[in-house]
Scaffold this motif. Structure first.
Motif, PDB file in Angstrom:
ATOM      1  N   SER A 120      -3.741   2.677  -0.383  1.00  0.00           N
ATOM      2  CA  SER A 120      -4.321   1.918   0.712  1.00  0.00           C
ATOM      3  C   SER A 120      -5.733   1.462   0.342  1.00  0.00           C
ATOM      4  O   SER A 120      -6.261   1.821  -0.719  1.00  0.00           O
ATOM      5  CB  SER A 120      -4.333   2.775   1.979  1.00  0.00           C
ATOM      6  N   CYS A 121      -6.349   0.702   1.223  1.00  0.00           N
ATOM      7  CA  CYS A 121      -7.667   0.129   0.953  1.00  0.00           C
ATOM      8  C   CYS A 121      -8.654   1.208   0.498  1.00  0.00           C
ATOM      9  O   CYS A 121      -8.667   2.318   1.024  1.00  0.00           O
ATOM     10  CB  CYS A 121      -8.198  -0.561   2.207  1.00  0.00           C
ATOM     11  N   CYS A 136      -0.486   2.527   4.766  1.00  0.00           N
ATOM     12  CA  CYS A 136      -1.139   1.334   5.301  1.00  0.00           C
ATOM     13  C   CYS A 136      -1.402   1.506   6.805  1.00  0.00           C
ATOM     14  O   CYS A 136      -0.696   2.241   7.502  1.00  0.00           O
ATOM     15  CB  CYS A 136      -0.269   0.116   5.025  1.00  0.00           C
ATOM     16  N   ASP A 137      -2.384   0.772   7.274  1.00  0.00           N
ATOM     17  CA  ASP A 137      -3.016   1.008   8.575  1.00  0.00           C
ATOM     18  C   ASP A 137      -2.114   1.503   9.705  1.00  0.00           C
ATOM     19  O   ASP A 137      -2.332   2.571  10.274  1.00  0.00           O
ATOM     20  CB  ASP A 137      -3.674  -0.276   9.080  1.00  0.00           C
ATOM     21  N   GLU A 192       0.107  -4.438   6.121  1.00  0.00           N
ATOM     22  CA  GLU A 192      -1.031  -5.158   6.721  1.00  0.00           C
ATOM     23  C   GLU A 192      -1.251  -6.515   6.060  1.00  0.00           C
ATOM     24  O   GLU A 192      -1.664  -7.468   6.711  1.00  0.00           O
ATOM     25  CB  GLU A 192      -2.291  -4.301   6.571  1.00  0.00           C
ATOM     26  N   THR A 193      -0.983  -6.591   4.755  1.00  0.00           N
ATOM     27  CA  THR A 193      -1.326  -7.818   4.041  1.00  0.00           C
ATOM     28  C   THR A 193      -0.309  -8.938   4.264  1.00  0.00           C
ATOM     29  O   THR A 193      -0.611 -10.094   3.991  1.00  0.00           O
ATOM     30  CB  THR A 193      -1.431  -7.552   2.522  1.00  0.00           C
ATOM     31  N   ALA A 224      -6.814   2.472   7.257  1.00  0.00           N
ATOM     32  CA  ALA A 224      -5.907   3.426   6.612  1.00  0.00           C
ATOM     33  C   ALA A 224      -6.645   4.719   6.257  1.00  0.00           C
ATOM     34  O   ALA A 224      -6.168   5.824   6.557  1.00  0.00           O
ATOM     35  CB  ALA A 224      -5.286   2.810   5.368  1.00  0.00           C
ATOM     36  N   CYS A 281       0.831  -1.204   0.000  1.00  0.00           N
ATOM     37  CA  CYS A 281       0.000   0.000   0.000  1.00  0.00           C
ATOM     38  C   CYS A 281       0.874   1.267   0.000  1.00  0.00           C
ATOM     39  O   CYS A 281       0.406   2.338  -0.372  1.00  0.00           O
ATOM     40  CB  CYS A 281      -0.907   0.020   1.220  1.00  0.00           C
ATOM     41  N   TRP A 333      -7.181  -4.519  -5.953  1.00  0.00           N
ATOM     42  CA  TRP A 333      -6.216  -3.409  -5.835  1.00  0.00           C
ATOM     43  C   TRP A 333      -5.714  -3.061  -7.230  1.00  0.00           C
ATOM     44  O   TRP A 333      -4.860  -3.752  -7.766  1.00  0.00           O
ATOM     45  CB  TRP A 333      -5.041  -3.791  -4.942  1.00  0.00           C
TER      46      TRP A 333
HETATM   47 FE1  FES Z   1      -2.810  -1.581   3.524  1.00  0.00          FE
HETATM   48 FE2  FES Z   1      -5.553  -1.873   3.798  1.00  0.00          FE
HETATM   49  S1  FES Z   1      -4.002  -3.402   3.558  1.00  0.00           S
HETATM   50  S2  FES Z   1      -4.350  -0.088   3.768  1.00  0.00           S
END
Ligand code: FES
Length: 603
Positions: free
Chosen positions: A225-226, A153-154, A117-118, A232, A85, A220
């Motif tokens: 980010s998401c 990312c988060d 996060e992933t 995020a 992200c 994606w």
């Molecule tokens: Fe990185 Fe959602 S996985 S912002």
């Protein structure tokens, strides 16, 4: 003859002013102010220490005139291919640097621990505090007068904010922005949320595994980010309303040219922040936190904001408690119609005008007089941002939901509190009584949740232990326990679930999270047994285990003390010092500001 290596300006005595002395496009800075800057402790000396400091930077092609006392701006970058992200942040950093140069500063980019996060295991949350330490120590140890925090990312946003708050330099955030809207076969694919939905379809037998894999590349479509109002986007929005980023920060898509313009402007503004000596603690105040809590309700933001804001408040020395999330957000309506609480995605939110429109619509529900990094108030920043009437941002007179804040629950099952996000839950389940089906840990959950013989029905309350800050360790996003496959096939889409875990901001359901104290710390959650009746009463803010105190004492004695064992290294430090969710799950010794005093030189 002139020595070609002899500087003609900069820290050595010269007859005249350097090319940029007092010539900043934003106004001259008195020489006395320049001398006060931290960076001058590194760059102003004519001794061997100054030589080392300047020489090292010159090795990167920086001219001598850049050491004339201009603001040195760190570009703190969480770029990493292990955090996809954030993979475009090196590109954005170049635009930040342009802005810094334009304003008469010197940009120096540096990497810090990134958190993807992933990919990261066991949980990025375990490493948030580690990354924050990296940020704090790097800022203090280097010749920086101010900093631009590049996050996406988060966990990268709270980690950077927490580290920067403990140093308290002039600081400004630039978020990476959301990825583009994912689509497949005419349907939008919400990041995270779509994955949960499709996986349930696979488990229910209504989607093929091949179609499931086929959706991976569609979700994606770009860096960023998401695309949902996950953690995020939530944190990017909260950063904006707290005054720590320029207006528009949250919603401009990652790959939109306007994100680059924002990066340029952010770099420019960072230099001005140093000249104005506008440090972070003047912005991140109690009012800023209250604005964040209220905006979080209005956007249907992530439950993860709770632990991140509590941890940040601890660093910033702002008095904030778990119950404030309920009290402060009382009466704030849900205005933003984004997944997972609604139907649209971040690109739509950008088109609708983003956070400034929501701020305007919230009106007197926010502290509009709060100071921001623009040097102006929140209200001044958003003046005239009324939007164009997009259905993505609703009017206060026509909200998606009244009272959209996170509810804080108490009771004998959560003496120090637990939370639920009512806007993402099935309304009928907000008052519910049912028998517990207990999973002792995540391995137990994975082994039995789809067992056809599992004694469970739609009224059951799924309980997961061992997923708190110490328990997993790292408080993973497992709180939205999967619905048992046999119930999915019967059409059940939501159930009451209770745990000491967190939940992805992209997830949804009648999910009680962050139970404190956690089971691994001996909280009452550890004593629940399958068949116990549990009452969830969200309107009454109550979470009650219908087992009498005597029986609970007997179970506690039989269970004995169980302490999670570490195996050394960072994990041991984390286990020994992490606080409970109601304190933000920070490391206890990291709370507070330790300042930006210049350490003594090592040469
Ligand atoms: Fe990185 Fe959602 S996985 S912002």
């Amino acid at each position: 003859m002139t020595d070609p290596n002899r500087p003609t300006d900069g820290p050595f005595p010269t007859d005249g002013a350097s090319p940029t002395d007092g010539a900043s496009p934003t106004g001259a800075t008195p020489p006395a102010d320049r001398a006060r800057r931290r960076s001058q402790s590194w760059f102003a000396g004519a001794d061997k220490t100054g030589f080392f400091h300047r020489s090292g930077i010159k090795a990167m092609g920086v001219p001598d005139r850049m050491f004339d006392g201009r603001p040195v701006i760190g570009i703190c970058n969480t770029w990493s291919q292990l955090a996809p992200c954030n993979a475009h942040l090196r590109d954005l950093a170049q635009y930040v640097a342009r802005g810094v140069y334009e304003a008469g500063g010197l940009p120096l980019e540096f990497p810090v621990t990134s958190l993807g996060e992933t990919l990261m295991r066991p949980s990025t949350m375990m490493y948030r505090n580690l990354a924050s330490m990296d940020v704090e120590e790097t800022l203090r140890a280097n010749p920086l007068d101010g900093v631009v925090l590049l996050a996406g990312c988060d966990k990268t946003t709270p980690a950077l904010l927490m580290g920067a708050a403990s140093v308290d330099l002039p600081s400004i955030v630039l978020s990476g922005g959301p990825t583009l809207t994912g689509r497949r076969e005419g349907r939008q694919l919400p990041s995270g949320t779509g994955t949960y939905e499709m996986y349930d379809q696979v488990r229910a037998g209504t989607m093929t595994p091949e179609d499931f894999v086929g959706a991976e590349a569609c979700m994606w479509r770009s860096n960023g980010s998401c695309n949902t109002m996950g953690t995020a986007s939530t944190m990017a929005s909260l950063v904006e309303v707290m005054g720590m980023a320029l207006p528009g920060n949250a919603a401009v898509p990652a790959v939109d040219a306007r994100r680059r313009t924002l990066a340029h402007d952010t770099g420019f503004r960072a230099v001005e922040l140093v000249r104005e000596e506008l440090v972070m603690s003047r912005i991140v105040t109690r009012k800023a936190f209250e604005n964040a809590i209220r905006l979080n309700a209005a956007i249907g933001g992530s439950t993860n904001a709770v632990v991140h804001l509590l941890a940040l408040a601890g660093r910033a020395e702002v008095d904030l408690a778990l119950d404030d999330f309920d009290r402060v957000a009382a009466g704030v309506p849900l205005l933003v119609d984004l997944v997972p609480s609604g139907q649209y995605l971040m690109e739509d939110f950008f088109d609708a005008g983003g956070v400034p429109v929501v701020v305007n619509e919230l009106g007197d529900l926010l502290h509009r007089e709060a100071l921001t990094v623009t040097g102006r108030t929140l209200g001044e920043n958003t003046e005239g941002a009324t939007g164009w009437g997009s259905p993505v941002v609703r009017r206060r007179t026509d909200p998606l939901q009244e009272n959209a804040g996170i509810a804080v629950l108490h009771g004998n099952l959560a003496p120090d509190g637990a939370i639920i996000k009512p806007s993402a839950a099935t309304a009928e389940l907000l008052e519910h009584r049912g028998p517990a089906v207990v999973f002792e840990d995540i391995d137990d959950l994975r082994a039995r949740i789809d067992d056809p013989d599992l004694d469970v029905d739609a009224d059951s309350v799924l309980v997961l232990k061992g997923a708190g800050p110490k328990g997993y360790p790292g408080m993973p996003e497992m709180g939205n326990l999967p619905i048992p496959a046999k119930l999915l096939r019967a059409g059940v889409t939501d159930m009451v679930r209770i745990s000491d875990a967190r939940m992805s901001g992209t997830a949804f359901g009648a999910v009680v999270l962050h139970v404190a104290p956690e089971s691994a710390a001996g909280g009452p959650l550890s004593l629940v047994e399958t068949g116990d009746m549990i009452e969830l009463d969200v309107p009454g803010r109550r979470l009650h285990l219908e087992v009498d105190d005597g029986e609970l004492a007997r179970r506690r004695a039989a269970r004995g003390e169980q302490r999670p064992a570490g195996s050394g290294g960072y994990m041991q430090l984390y286990l020994d010092h992490v606080t409970q969710a109601d304190s933000g799950a920070d490391l206890d010794f990291l709370r507070g500001r330790r300042g930006s005093e210049v350490p003594r030189a090592g040469h």
